[in-house]
Design a protein around this motif. Structure first.
Motif, short mmCIF file in Angstrom:
data_model
loop_
_atom_site.label_atom_id
_atom_site.label_comp_id
_atom_site.label_asym_id
_atom_site.label_seq_id
_atom_site.Cartn_x
_atom_site.Cartn_y
_atom_site.Cartn_z
N ALA A 145 0.82 -1.21 0.00
CA ALA A 145 0.00 0.00 0.00
C ALA A 145 0.86 1.26 0.00
N VAL A 289 -5.20 -3.42 -5.08
CA VAL A 289 -5.45 -4.23 -3.90
C VAL A 289 -4.35 -5.27 -3.78
N ILE A 333 -8.16 -7.96 6.29
CA ILE A 333 -8.82 -7.58 5.04
C ILE A 333 -8.26 -8.35 3.85
N TRP A 338 -11.88 -12.44 3.59
CA TRP A 338 -12.71 -11.30 3.95
C TRP A 338 -14.08 -11.75 4.45
N THR A 393 -17.97 -0.56 4.96
CA THR A 393 -17.47 -1.79 4.33
C THR A 393 -18.57 -2.44 3.52
N ARG A 400 -11.23 -1.02 -0.58
CA ARG A 400 -10.32 -0.75 -1.69
C ARG A 400 -9.82 0.68 -1.60
N ARG A 405 -7.58 1.27 3.04
CA ARG A 405 -6.93 0.02 3.43
C ARG A 405 -5.88 0.22 4.53
N TRP A 408 -6.99 -0.18 8.19
CA TRP A 408 -7.25 -1.57 8.53
C TRP A 408 -5.94 -2.35 8.69
#
Length: 570
Positions: A145, A289, A333, A338, A393, A400, A405, A408
């Motif tokens: 990320a 992602v 996540i 998920w 969510t 996304r 993200r 989380w």
């Protein structure tokens, strides 16, 4: 360290150990209820049959308790009475293992040993599974990320994920009543085991095809930095104490290592990135992602026999108590795992667990009102976060986009750290207790048993990578055999020493070094010298000569430890 894959429910050992955990908790609940602050009853226990070795007057102990004194008391009933009437002397964990063993298993000591050994194996499993299933996943997700370069992520976030159990065990040992002896020896023992046995087995595995040539810059770089860290640590041990600045400068060695790796990465040919030390490739992003690692095995094709299906359901039911608490408190996540209900539940329960852990670490004399206020605040925060998670969510897919993200992933990282720290704390407490029970120094168990348990994952994953990954896999496996111990030694011990020295600032922290630590360092230095001599002489080829030499060095170290433990060599 690289951790073995596999889900808890696919292994019958955790299921059996869960039943053992229920037995331990039930027995401890009854035997820990007795008062422990009466010194007069201790004298009565001694008078009723406790035979004290020597004439040192150890029977007049204080109410604070002393595990060394416990060893001089003969008879299980006398030891049980001593533990009932004294303050807890073993390292603080959620279970008082000494009282459980001498009081709960007084009539069946063999069953007590078996139960504690099985619980030790389960703690090893839970620590490794928590690190690989949740901690590593959060770190790799954050790496993707934040779009860190692979070389930097490989020697920072991902190396922290691989070495998490070792680092947590080291930090917990220095923070506990053990004073750091187990942590110091386990770090050195693990570095020695990985650099000799794991590297040796890798060399023997690839030696069957006439060896593999490794890239000399990375090989020499990793070995030289590990040797430099070893020399720095030796200077600290010889000095006998360490200040905050000396400990922080020890950690800075790894900063220099990261800078060197980054420089090598930037100077490498475009399109041909230099192989990183830990070589744990970043997971690719698909539509923004990052895919996180999966430990859940896919279902086999075709129908499953009814008997096997029933057996799987039974195993899942038994292992659910091991899986569910972490699943409900660690935000996750990963796309393949998920679940919106689990996500909302983790958002609600994670603050409660944090508050409960905080209150349990407070001084026992703290007011009940303060603890209730902290728990109530955690519950209210959890309800607020749960409502926010439910509103933001989607039931079909995880969040996304980077901004959605990262929170989380950061929360998953925090809660996995909490779980790993708690498990490591219990593991160290149990290991030290076993040392008292069998009459072996906990530092010796740290340099052997704890080091082996933390390094078995490296052995399995590195050998598999070397055998099935071709020349590139062998290069990665050999690099991991030195870069992994470098991270665990410099960052794990450096962070532990920094925290311990900071707690005693401005006074220096006395380093708990003993003969086992010096021996591990000596044999580790010999192994590094052997590798630096043999591999370049043989044309940077990893073969059987290199591997057999490393394994021989470790066998010599183990023989010395056995002789000293048995009293055959002083």
């Amino acid at each position: 360290m690289a951790l073995p894959r596999g889900r808890a429910c696919n292994n019958p050992v955790p299921s059996a150990c869960f039943l053992l955990l229920l037995l331990l908790l039930l027995l401890s609940a009854s035997f820990l209820a007795a008062p422990r602050d009466s010194s007069t009853s201790t004298n009565r226990a001694v008078e009723e049959g406790a035979i004290i070795d020597g004439d040192s007057g150890s029977s007049s102990s204080s109410a604070s308790g002393n595990c060394e004194e416990l060893q001089s008391i003969k008879g299980r009933e006398a030891r049980c009475q001593y533990l009932r009437t004294h303050a807890r002397c073993s390292p603080v964990g959620y279970v008082d293992y000494l009282r459980l063993f001498y009081c709960g298993f007084a009539r069946a000591p063999a069953a007590g040993y078996a139960a504690l050994l099985l619980w030790l194996a389960l703690l090893f499993y839970l620590l490794g599974d928590t690190a690989s299933e949740y901690f590593c996943a959060s770190l790799e997700g954050l790496s993707a990320a934040l779009r860190l370069p692979p070389a930097i992520a490989g020697v920072t976030l991902l190396s922290l994920g691989n070495g998490a159990p070792d680092v947590f065990a080291s930090v917990v040992s220095f923070a506990s009543g053990d004073g750091g002896g187990v942590g110091l020896n386990s770090a050195l023992g693990g570095a020695l085991f990985v650099s000799t046995v794991v590297a040796g087995v890798v060399a023997l595995a690839v030696g069957a095809r006439r060896g593999v040539v490794v890239e000399w810059r990375g090989f020499v770089r990793d070995l030289c930095f590990l040797l430099l860290a070893l020399c720095y640590l030796l200077a600290v041990l010889v000095n006998g104490e360490v200040t905050v600045w000396a400990a922080v400068s020890f950690v800075s060695l790894y900063v220099g290592y990261v800078v060197l790796v980054w420089t090598s990465h930037c100077c490498a040919e475009q399109g041909k990135p230099l192989v990183t030390s830990l070589s744990a490739p970043l997971l690719d992003e698909d539509d923004g992602v990052p895919s996180l690692p999966s430990h859940s095995k896919t279902a086999a094709a075709g129908p499953t026999p009814r008997g096997i299906a029933y057996l799987h359901c039974l195993m899942r039911a038994l292992c659910m108590p091991l899986y569910l608490p972490r699943r409900l408190t660690i935000p996750d996540i990963a796309a393949h795992r998920w679940s919106r209900p689990y996500a909302v539940a983790s958002a609600a329960l994670a603050p409660v667990l944090l508050a409960a852990t905080w209150t349990s670490q407070r001084n026992p004399v703290s007011s009940v009102r303060h603890s209730l206020a902290v728990l109530l605040g955690g519950a209210l925060l959890g309800l607020l976060l749960a409502a926010l998670a439910a509103a933001t969510t989607d039931a079909a897919s995880p969040p996304r986009g980077r901004r959605r993200r990262v929170p989380w992933l950061a929360a998953g990282f925090l809660m996995s750290v909490l779980w790993a720290y708690t498990l490591a704390r219990e593991l160290v407490a149990l290991l030290v207790t076993i040392g008292y029970m069998v009459g072996i120094k906990a530092s010796v168990l740290g340099v052997t048993v704890l080091a082996w348990g933390d390094s078995l994952g490296d052995l399995v994953s590195n050998v598999a990578m070397a055998v099935h990954g071709g020349a590139g896999g062998a290069q990665t496996a050999v690099s991991g055999c030195y870069a992994g111990p470098l991270f665990n030694t410099v960052v794990g011990l450096g962070l532990s020493l920094s925290l311990a020295a900071g707690a005693q600032h401005p006074a220096p922290f006395v380093v708990p070094a003993d003969g086992a630590a010096y021996e591990a360092m000596g044999f580790l230095g010999a192994a590094l010298a052997w590798a630096l001599f043999v591999v370049p002489v043989r044309g940077m080829r990893i073969d059987r000569v290199y591997g057999l030499g490393l394994i021989t060095i470790y066998l010599c170290f183990f023989a010395v430890r056995v002789f000293e433990t048995l009293g055959l060599w002083t």
